[in-house]
Structure formats: C-alpha cells, structure tokens
Design a protein around this motif. Structure first.
Motif, short mmCIF file in Angstrom:
data_model
loop_
_atom_site.label_atom_id
_atom_site.label_comp_id
_atom_site.label_asym_id
_atom_site.label_seq_id
_atom_site.Cartn_x
_atom_site.Cartn_y
_atom_site.Cartn_z
N ASP A 114 25.71 30.00 41.52
CA ASP A 114 26.75 30.13 42.54
C ASP A 114 26.94 28.80 43.25
O ASP A 114 25.96 28.18 43.69
N PRO A 115 28.17 28.31 43.34
CA PRO A 115 28.39 26.96 43.92
C PRO A 115 28.07 26.86 45.40
O PRO A 115 27.98 25.75 45.93
N THR A 116 27.91 27.99 46.09
CA THR A 116 27.58 27.95 47.51
C THR A 116 26.06 27.91 47.67
O THR A 116 25.30 27.95 46.70
N GLU A 117 25.61 27.87 48.91
CA GLU A 117 24.17 27.82 49.18
C GLU A 117 23.48 29.14 48.89
O GLU A 117 22.25 29.23 48.95
N LEU B 77 19.46 17.87 48.91
CA LEU B 77 20.62 17.27 48.28
C LEU B 77 21.86 18.14 48.49
O LEU B 77 21.77 19.25 49.01
N GLU B 78 23.00 17.63 48.06
CA GLU B 78 24.25 18.37 48.18
C GLU B 78 24.31 19.47 47.11
O GLU B 78 23.79 19.29 46.00
N PRO B 79 24.94 20.60 47.40
CA PRO B 79 25.05 21.67 46.39
C PRO B 79 25.92 21.22 45.23
O PRO B 79 26.81 20.38 45.39
N ILE C 19 17.46 25.79 45.90
CA ILE C 19 16.39 24.83 45.58
C ILE C 19 16.84 23.41 45.87
O ILE C 19 16.10 22.60 46.44
N ILE C 20 18.08 23.09 45.46
CA ILE C 20 18.58 21.72 45.63
C ILE C 20 18.80 21.38 47.11
O ILE C 20 18.41 20.30 47.57
N VAL C 21 19.42 22.31 47.86
CA VAL C 21 19.75 22.03 49.26
C VAL C 21 18.54 22.12 50.17
O VAL C 21 18.23 21.19 50.91
N HIS C 22 17.83 23.26 50.10
CA HIS C 22 16.72 23.48 51.02
C HIS C 22 15.42 22.85 50.54
O HIS C 22 14.57 22.48 51.36
N GLY C 23 15.27 22.75 49.22
CA GLY C 23 14.02 22.18 48.71
C GLY C 23 14.06 20.67 48.56
O GLY C 23 13.09 19.98 48.89
#
Length: 314
Positions: free
Chosen positions: A141-144, A158-160, A151-155
C-alpha cells in the motif's frame, strides 16, 4: 503369440487409455479449438460469420524493410518483452535458485524444524489466490498503512514508496516467485533425501566442507530435478497471469502475453469479448511455448536423463 499380443494391447488400453483420453481432451482439443477461433471473427455474440486473418493483422503489420516483410506492432512487442523479463527473472531468482537454497537449508536442519519451515513456506500456495493477492496489496500500500512503508518510514526513517507505480515488474516477479519457489523446494528436498547417506559420511571423513559436499554430491544428484523444474516452471510462468491480474490489474507496465490474451477475451469491462483476438494471441503463445520447451529440452539434455539406464552385466 496372438494371445500375448492381445494381452499387451489390453494392458496398453487399461494403463495408457485414460492418460491418452485426458491428453486429447484437455491439451489437443483446446489447441484445435483455439486454432479454429483464431482464424474467425468471433466476438461477444459467440458467432462465427467468416474465417479471416484479421486478428493477426492486429498483431503484425506489413513492412517491406523488415527481414520477413512484416513487423510486430508495438503493443505485442512490449508484451513479448515483458513476458521474457517476467519469466527469466522469476525462474532464475526464485523458482530455481531460491527453491534450491530452501531445500538445502531445510534438509540441513533437524527433521522436525525443517519440516515446520517447509510447511510454513507452503502456506501461501495452499491459500486462495485472492487472499494472497489482497495480502500483497496491503503489504505494498503506497500510504503509511502498508507493511512495506511501515518498515521504511518508521523503521528506516525514509520516504514511503509506491511499488505498484514505481516498480511494477519487480513486484509481480517477487510475488509470483515467493509462491512459486515452494514447488521446487519440495522436489529438491525429496531428491536430496534420496541421496545415500554413506556418500555424505565418506565426504566428511575425507575432510570435505559443506560447500564441497553441495558441489560434488548434491548438485550432480539434482541434475534431473533441476532440469524438470526449469522446463516446467518456465512453461507455467509463460502462461501465468492470475497473480499479475490480482495485484496489478490490467496495468500496461505488467501486460505480459498471457495477460494480454486474458484482457482481450475474458476480462470483464476492460476490453473483454474479443474472443478471436484473444485466441490469436493464445495461438502465438502456444507456438512460443513449444519453441521454449524444445530449446530447454536441448539445453538441459533431458533426452539423456530420460533414456533407459545402461547396466553392464558381467
């Protein structure tokens, strides 16, 4: 002599008869029907008013400068290219290589732990295709809210990312590969277990390491399973579109030949109903499949693998 001959014919009819009937009913007959429809004008009405080559004119166009006097249209060329990319990378990375790695890893583990790991890996294959597709839609899903972006945003901070938009072919390769590796894993595991254990013991006594054992004992014993999986999975991927359609829909970036044939003939509300056109694409896909099968048969030398074993009697 006559009685023996009749008995042989009876045995052939009993044991080969059902297989021959199924072969003609589910393989030969559909090809004949597809050939019949491909050279017709059948559409939504399922009526044939004339036989024509009009459907193939949608695939190729005359070009005097071309080698054969014609060239493929852009849509079909793109579909062939995407099919080649999809089949090659899914087969090479997942259906053969990852399957082999999983088989080697699980057979090296204790029996119960290895069986549990293989059972977990088989869960996606045993689950309904729609459920598997929905899980991937949630994961990318392209959103958070998507698993990957969490994983990418919170871990990682980085940008989604939007896998379906930015990396569609990578997405379908990974999705199909992770579920396709399970078949090779099971077959390779069975083949590894059939290797006599005294060969491993002798190799360890001689000081061979794990990599040497895999290279000189395991891989030679897997020559037949590797050839079979390569040929079978290549042909299966060539006509595969189920997970591509569930995850990506009729996206142009993942429109393989199988997807193109499906969308033109059976897909509702997105161009379906062009049965003759879809049959023409399927006919070309059948020809490509035969060529690929013969090429892989020659490359893997399956004729030698299937030949009668030569046993010398002193």
């Amino acid at each position: 002599m006559q009685t023996m001959r009749q008995r042989q014919l009876a045995n052939a009819a009993i044991f080969l008869g059902p297989a021959i009937v199924l072969l003609f009913a589910f393989f030969v007959a559909p090809i004949v029907v597809d050939l019949f429809v491909a050279f017709s004008d059948m559409e939504r009405t399922i009526q044939i008013t004339e036989f024509t080559t009009e459907q193939f004119e949608k695939i190729v166009r005359p070009n005097e400068e071309a080698f054969l006097g014609f060239e493929l249209r852009g849509t079909f060329t793109r579909a062939m290219t995407l099919s080649a990319i999809y089949v090659f990378f899914t087969l090479a990375i997942f259906n053969v290589t990852l399957a082999l790695v999983l088989a080697l890893m699980t057979t090296a583990l204790p029996e119960r732990l290895g069986s549990f790991f293989r059972a977990v890996w088989l869960l996606p294959r045993m689950s309904p295709s729609v459920v598997y597709g929905l899980l991937w839609l949630w994961a990318v899903d392209p959103t958070e809210r998507g698993l990957l972006n969490q994983i990418i945003v919170h871990g990682l901070g980085l940008e989604p990312i939007n896998m379906r938009l930015d990396h569609p072919m990578m997405l379908v390769v990974i999705a199909n590969g992770l579920i396709g590796a399970s078949l090779g894993m099971i077959i390779f595991t069975s083949a590894i277990r059939s290797i006599p254990e005294h060969l491993f013991h002798a190799a360890r006594v001689d000081g061979a390491g794990s990599l040497s054992i895999v290279r000189h004992i395991v891989l030679p014993a897997l020559r037949w399973p590797l050839s079979y999986i390569t040929v079978y999975q290549a042909l299966a991927l060539l006509v595969s579109f189920e997970y591509i359609f569930l995850i990506m829909g009729p996206a142009r970036q993942t429109m393989t030949l199988a997807m193109l044939a499906y969308t033109k003939s059976l897909a509702p509300q997105i161009g379906g109903g062009q049965y003759a056109y879809g049959a023409a694409i399927s006919l070309i896909l059948i020809v490509i499949g035969i060529v690929v099968a013969l090429a892989l048969w020659r490359m893997t030398n399956m004729k030698e693998l299937l030949s009668r074993p030569r046993i010398e009697v002193q």
